[in-house]
Design a protein around this motif. Structure first.
Motif, PDB file in Angstrom:
ATOM      1  N   THR A 159      37.000  -7.324  -9.434  1.00  0.00           N
ATOM      2  CA  THR A 159      37.630  -6.324  -8.566  1.00  0.00           C
ATOM      3  C   THR A 159      37.680  -6.862  -7.137  1.00  0.00           C
ATOM      4  N   PRO A 160      38.820  -6.799  -6.480  1.00  0.00           N
ATOM      5  CA  PRO A 160      38.898  -7.300  -5.091  1.00  0.00           C
ATOM      6  C   PRO A 160      37.888  -6.583  -4.203  1.00  0.00           C
ATOM      7  N   ARG A 161      37.316  -7.331  -3.281  1.00  0.00           N
ATOM      8  CA  ARG A 161      36.347  -6.708  -2.384  1.00  0.00           C
ATOM      9  C   ARG A 161      36.472  -7.282  -0.982  1.00  0.00           C
ATOM     10  N   LEU A 162      35.977  -6.479  -0.053  1.00  0.00           N
ATOM     11  CA  LEU A 162      35.994  -6.864   1.357  1.00  0.00           C
ATOM     12  C   LEU A 162      34.589  -6.644   1.906  1.00  0.00           C
ATOM     13  N   LEU A 163      34.020  -7.676   2.495  1.00  0.00           N
ATOM     14  CA  LEU A 163      32.673  -7.576   3.044  1.00  0.00           C
ATOM     15  C   LEU A 163      32.714  -6.935   4.426  1.00  0.00           C
ATOM     16  N   VAL A 164      31.939  -5.866   4.597  1.00  0.00           N
ATOM     17  CA  VAL A 164      31.840  -5.157   5.870  1.00  0.00           C
ATOM     18  C   VAL A 164      30.408  -5.291   6.380  1.00  0.00           C
ATOM     19  N   LEU A 165      30.246  -5.957   7.509  1.00  0.00           N
ATOM     20  CA  LEU A 165      28.917  -6.160   8.088  1.00  0.00           C
ATOM     21  C   LEU A 165      28.645  -5.045   9.093  1.00  0.00           C
ATOM     22  N   ASN A 166      27.890  -4.051   8.645  1.00  0.00           N
ATOM     23  CA  ASN A 166      27.616  -2.870   9.454  1.00  0.00           C
ATOM     24  C   ASN A 166      26.386  -3.087  10.349  1.00  0.00           C
ATOM     25  N   LYS A 167      26.178  -2.179  11.277  1.00  0.00           N
ATOM     26  CA  LYS A 167      25.040  -2.172  12.206  1.00  0.00           C
ATOM     27  C   LYS A 167      25.040  -3.380  13.151  1.00  0.00           C
ATOM     28  N   CYS A 168      26.230  -3.868  13.475  1.00  0.00           N
ATOM     29  CA  CYS A 168      26.310  -5.009  14.389  1.00  0.00           C
ATOM     30  C   CYS A 168      25.874  -4.639  15.804  1.00  0.00           C
TER      31      CYS A 168
END
Length: 506
Positions: free
Chosen positions: A450-459
């Motif tokens: 399944t396509p996915r996108l990495l989201v780096l939160n709490k930057c």
């Protein structure tokens, strides 16, 4: 006693009451003796057992670690060893007694050895002093135990840094469940004791630490087998929990929907089933409080047949839930709306990100597993009509298999996602390990394609240098701060771009 012990070639022990009356005689072998469960002897919450142990040692060996551990585990008033010659003569005597919790010397005091005829310890006065201290601290001890203070234990071959990181996560789980962490113990061991996971000596060290910290529970950073849990409960007076029980308890506290409660109950029952051997101290400590509350609490002591019947009924109800979800998903598919699902390690900020993107007020807390029930919201985006955004239960390393199976009705939401937003805690010291755990679970769910996108939160928690390093390490990721709304426009643009590449018809 000395003559008999020498004649038989065995150690002999007598448990003596405070009135000087022998309560029990125990005969061992040449090297030791085993004290049976003292069911007839009182065990008040903040007092000693009310008996002392006097026993023989063949040869010149004085108090052993085994003797001291028996005293600690059974909360004996004292233990006295008398060495015996080959001719049956009593030679030396040595005594040890327990101390009140918090004593500077530790959990017990070992007195100097002396000739038997010179042994003149006023045990009555010593015990009275100890119990006076216990009585004085009684209210605070009871209060701390009622708040369920715990010592955490990690046993395994992993490097110490890995073990301590795992314990830190367990401590956060305990905090979420309502346990107060009083201490941590790490034992690096290439082989796990199949009977009690810890040897008696190491377990005694844990017990001493628990006594000193006034902890009423031991929490192991693994899933204990039914045999290990029963044996540990026989060796210690404390509640024995494992990582799975703590996670189950958190889920039990946080389940709100009928579906969520059914899923938690099934996982609890499947966990309990192999542990229903007989009603004993081990089983009684599995019920009530941390690890034993929730929707399935009243059924924990049902027999195997009733539990299996209940599990079958829950499966039937959850199948109905899955069928209803399939209908809902098919309607959604007919509407032509794309679906984006948020996945990630627990407490990575998925619910906060959902709120920030959609203007919702979904519960978002700085605790593990704040979200159990799937939440769906519409995301308004430029150039597209709408996007369905779903939030699901967070993942964690060593997620119990029974719990994963129970929550399949929830996780099936991910199967129809057009895009997975893998939300990761950029400020975590274990960022890559947590990301790997999520990817492993997605693979187990057959979602690796399944396509996915990495989201780096709490930057927002990182300095400029750390942010730059993240961009280098994860060039395809989108850095955001869901809490302050930073980077959300860029994230929406990436979502729109993905949907346009998939040629959705709107």
């Amino acid at each position: 006693m000395a003559l008999l012990s020498a004649d038989m070639g065995r150690q002999i022990g007598i448990l003596i009451s405070r009135k000087g009356i022998p309560e029990m005689v125990v005969v061992g072998d040449a090297h030791g003796l085993v004290i049976p469960e003292l069911s007839r002897i009182r065990h008040a919450g903040s007092r000693l057992a009310g008996v002392r142990l006097l026993h023989t040692h063949l040869g010149d060996g004085l108090l052993s670690e085994e003797d001291l551990m028996d005293m600690v585990f059974l909360r004996l008033d004292a233990v006295t060893v008398v060495t015996v010659s080959a001719q049956g003569e009593p030679l030396q005597a040595q005594t040890a007694h327990l101390l009140p919790p918090g004593a500077a010397e530790g959990a017990y005091r070992v007195l100097a050895a002396c000739r038997v005829e010179q042994h003149a310890v006023d045990l009555a006065a010593v015990v009275a002093g100890v119990e006076e201290e216990l009585d004085r601290a009684g209210e605070s001890i009871a209060a701390s135990l009622s708040e369920e203070r715990a010592v955490l234990v990690h046993v395994g071959p992993e490097p110490r840094a890995v073990a301590e990181a795992s314990l830190a996560e367990l401590a956060e789980l305990c905090r979420t469940a309502g346990l107060d962490v009083a201490g941590r113990v790490v034992q690096r061991n290439p082989s796990i004791n199949p009977r009690s996971i810890l040897g008696k000596g190491k377990l005694a060290e844990v017990e001493v630490l628990a006594l000193q910290r006034e902890a009423g529970a031991l929490v192991f950073d693994c899933e204990l087998t039914a045999t290990q849990q029963r044996n540990l409960c026989e060796l210690t007076e404390r509640k024995v929990l494992d990582r799975t029980q703590v996670i189950l308890d958190i889920f039990a506290q946080r389940a709100r929907s009928r579906e969520g409660k059914l899923q938690v109950e099934m996982a609890q029952l499947k966990y309990t089933l192999p542990r229903l051997v007989k009603q004993n101290r081990a089983l009684s400590r599995l019920t009530g409080g941390i690890g034993g509350r929730g929707p399935g609490e009243t059924r924990l002591e049902l027999d195997r047949r009733k539990i299996r019947d209940r599990i079958a009924a829950i499966r039937h109800e959850l199948d109905a839930v899955r069928a209803h979800r399939r209908v809902t998903r098919s309607r959604r598919e007919r509407s032509g709306l794309p679906v984006v699902s948020l996945v990630g390690y627990t407490n990575a900020g998925k619910s906060t990100l959902l709120n920030a993107l959609t203007g919702s007020q979904v519960l978002a807390e700085d605790k593990l597993f704040a979200t159990l029930d799937p939440t769906t919201r519409l995301l308004r985006v430029p150039r597209l009509r709408d996007v369905v955004l779903t939030d699901t239960v967070g993942f964690i390393r060593h997620l119990p298999e029974d719990l994963r199976e129970a929550f399949m009705a929830t996780l099936e939401e991910l199967e129809n996602a057009d895009l997975l937003l893998h939300v990761a805690d950029a400020a975590s010291l274990e960022l890559e390990e947590q990301m790997a755990a999520v990817e492993g679970i997605l693979e187990d769910l057959h979602l690796q394609d399944t396509p996915r996108l990495l989201v780096l939160n709490k930057c927002d928690l990182l300095d400029a240098t750390a942010k730059d390093n993240l961009v280098v390490r994860f060039p395809e990721a989108v850095p955001v701060s869901a809490r302050f709304g930073h980077g959300l426009d860029a994230l929406v643009e990436r979502i729109v771009g993905h949907m346009e590449r998939m040629h959705h018809s709107f």
